[in-house]
Structure formats: C-alpha cells, structure tokens
Design an enzyme around this catalytic site. Structure first.
Site, PDB file in Angstrom:
ATOM      1  N   GLU A   1      -0.816   1.882  -2.248  1.00 54.23           N
ATOM      2  CA  GLU A   1      -1.106   1.947  -0.826  1.00 54.23           C
ATOM      3  C   GLU A   1      -1.982   0.725  -0.205  1.00 54.23           C
ATOM      4  O   GLU A   1      -1.457   0.388   0.967  1.00 54.23           O
ATOM      5  CB  GLU A   1      -1.755   3.186  -0.601  1.00 54.23           C
ATOM      6  CG  GLU A   1      -2.002   3.568   0.912  1.00 54.23           C
ATOM      7  CD  GLU A   1      -2.779   4.751   1.189  1.00 54.23           C
ATOM      8  OE1 GLU A   1      -3.496   5.434   0.043  1.00 54.23           O
ATOM      9  OE2 GLU A   1      -3.255   4.904   2.348  1.00 54.23           O
TER      10      GLU A   1
ATOM     11  N   GLU B   1      -0.091   7.762   8.937  1.00 50.10           N
ATOM     12  CA  GLU B   1       0.496   7.921   7.503  1.00 50.10           C
ATOM     13  C   GLU B   1       1.803   7.522   7.550  1.00 50.10           C
ATOM     14  O   GLU B   1       2.613   8.440   8.015  1.00 50.10           O
ATOM     15  CB  GLU B   1       0.206   9.328   6.919  1.00 50.10           C
ATOM     16  CG  GLU B   1      -1.232   9.729   6.945  1.00 50.10           C
ATOM     17  CD  GLU B   1      -2.025   9.148   5.700  1.00 50.10           C
ATOM     18  OE1 GLU B   1      -1.367   8.318   4.995  1.00 50.10           O
ATOM     19  OE2 GLU B   1      -3.231   9.897   5.284  1.00 50.10           O
TER      20      GLU B   1
ATOM     21  N   HIS C   1      -1.979   3.613   6.954  1.00 50.26           N
ATOM     22  CA  HIS C   1      -2.003   4.259   5.552  1.00 50.26           C
ATOM     23  C   HIS C   1      -0.791   4.771   5.280  1.00 50.26           C
ATOM     24  O   HIS C   1       0.173   4.632   5.811  1.00 50.26           O
ATOM     25  CB  HIS C   1      -3.029   5.515   5.766  1.00 50.26           C
ATOM     26  CG  HIS C   1      -4.637   5.068   5.573  1.00 50.26           C
ATOM     27  ND1 HIS C   1      -5.188   5.293   4.599  1.00 50.26           N
ATOM     28  CD2 HIS C   1      -5.032   4.702   6.853  1.00 50.26           C
ATOM     29  CE1 HIS C   1      -6.564   4.946   4.982  1.00 50.26           C
ATOM     30  NE2 HIS C   1      -6.441   4.462   6.452  1.00 50.26           N
TER      31      HIS C   1
ATOM     32  N   HIS D   1      -7.871   0.998   2.612  1.00 51.30           N
ATOM     33  CA  HIS D   1      -8.179   0.742   1.455  1.00 51.30           C
ATOM     34  C   HIS D   1      -8.312  -0.960   1.105  1.00 51.30           C
ATOM     35  O   HIS D   1      -8.205  -1.688   2.142  1.00 51.30           O
ATOM     36  CB  HIS D   1      -7.271   1.565   0.344  1.00 51.30           C
ATOM     37  CG  HIS D   1      -7.098   3.008   0.695  1.00 51.30           C
ATOM     38  ND1 HIS D   1      -8.006   3.966   0.516  1.00 51.30           N
ATOM     39  CD2 HIS D   1      -6.027   3.401   1.499  1.00 51.30           C
ATOM     40  CE1 HIS D   1      -7.467   5.023   1.222  1.00 51.30           C
ATOM     41  NE2 HIS D   1      -6.456   4.758   1.686  1.00 51.30           N
TER      42      HIS D   1
END
Ligand code: ZN
Length: 235
Positions: A66, A198, A121, A29
């Site tokens: 995030e 993650e 992430h 992101h």
C-alpha cells in the site's frame, strides 16, 4: 537602419485553474515502516482517542505494498496539480523512510494552510470486498470548521472516481462510496477541508489487478485533480 522586428503583442495567457492554491497530499504509510515496529506503534492523540503513530499498511497477495501504491499516486497527483498551477505540500517525499506519525501528517498540512487536502490509502479488507470508499471527517473539535467543506469535497472525489477510473464504489463499507469516520487523526485533526480515500481493496483480486498498474494510479491522480479543481472553482 533596419527597424527591429515587431514584438508580437502579448496574448493573455490562460489563467491556470489552481493558480494561487495550496494543496496537501498525504500518501498513507511509508516503505520504511516495516523496519521500525516500535516507532510506528507509539501512541498519539488523534483529537478523540489514542491511536498508533502509523501502521505498515496493507499489501496485495503478491506483496505489492500500500505504501508504494499511495506514494506513486501522490507523485502523479503532485505533477498534475503543479501543471494546473497549484503549490503542493506532501507529508512525505520518499518511500524509504519511517513515519511521520499520522498526527504530524495532519499538522504539516494544517501549517501549510492548504486550501484542500487528501489522504491517499488502499484497503486490506476481506477478499470478497470491492471498490473505493471516501472517508469523511466527523466533528470532534479541531476539525469542526471544515466538516461541511470536506463533505462537499468528498462528493467531488466520489464523482470523479466514478467518472475517471474503472474502480466501482465499495460493496462492503459506507453508503454509495462515502463513509464518515471519527477515529482517524488525519480527519480528526484537520483544520483544512480534507477526505481520506481508500482507492480499492488490495486483498481483492480484481481491485489488486487495477491498483498495481501505473495506468490506474494515473487515473486516480487525474480523478483527484478533477475533484480538487471542481471543489476550488469559484462559485
Ligand atoms: Zn492505509
């Protein structure tokens, strides 16, 4: 005439563990993605299907994003890897821009001919879910040659996360902290060994308490560095 003081004989400097290696880091992101929904909604081909350029990513209930988490970990990781002699290629170098799209991120790392790469992430799952998951590529064409190596690297990442951080394996997805995925550009399009991690669930209070701290972010960087060193160590 006085003789010049003897020059100390050179001591062989220890070879840095990642000397000559190139490592790709993709911090998921971007902080500016919230400002440009149209740009990040554009469709890109991910090697198997159409997918959005990117998303805003998730956040903790308190609003810690995030994008900030992944960027912080990436900066700590870059410092660790450089200290160990690697050249580092990042897909973004600030947390204020928009994009790049996920296919472009894969391309940046492919074009750099990285020896290994990681997409960073954190998840936004149901609040009861805890733990980290290592997402590994599934062969869809472009990535066919790096599946086995990526799976080996994924095992190194899982082991290092359990050893070096307080985050447990996921209790809500994957098996023993590992999950194959065939729907993500970063994994489908990679031509270098790569996994996506993650690092925890930002919507879980316990995980969030870890994820927002610089101490945990540095632990993740240390874990990823250890995994990269282990993966690239000559057999
Ligand atoms: Zn994400």
């Amino acid at each position: 005439m006085a003789t010049a003081p003897a020059t100390p004989s050179p001591t062989p400097s220890a070879v840095l563990p990642l000397a000559g290696k190139i490592v790709g880091i993709d911090p998921g992101h971007n902080g500016g993605n919230f400002s440009d929904p149209e740009a990040i909604a554009q469709q890109i081909w991910n090697g198997a299907e159409w997918e959005a350029c990117d998303t805003t990513g998730t956040a903790t209930d308190a609003g810690y994003t995030e994008a900030q988490f992944t960027f912080n970990v990436a900066r700590y990781l870059r410092a660790d890897l450089r200290r160990d002699g690697a050249r580092v290629v990042m897909t973004r170098t600030s947390n204020t821009g928009v994009g790049p799209c996920v296919n472009r991120r894969a391309e940046i790392i492919n074009d750099a001919h990285a020896d290994v790469a990681v997409d960073i992430h954190a998840d936004g799952a149901a609040p009861s879910g805890r733990g980290f998951t290592v997402l590994e590529p599934v062969a869809v064409g472009p990535n066919d040659a790096v599946i086995a190596a990526s799976q080996r690297f994924g095992g190194d990442v899982r082991h290092a996360m359990l050893t070096d951080t307080a985050m447990p394996e996921s209790n809500y997805e994957g098996t023993d902290g590992i999950m194959p995925r065939d729907d993500l550009a970063g994994l489908n399009l990679t031509t270098v060994p790569k996994v996506l991690i993650e690092c925890g669930n930002m919507r879980n209070a316990t995980d969030a308490g870890l994820l927002v701290t610089s101490r945990f972010q540095q632990q993740v960087a240390s874990a990823l560095t250890a995994a990269i060193v282990a993966f690239l160590r000559p057999a």
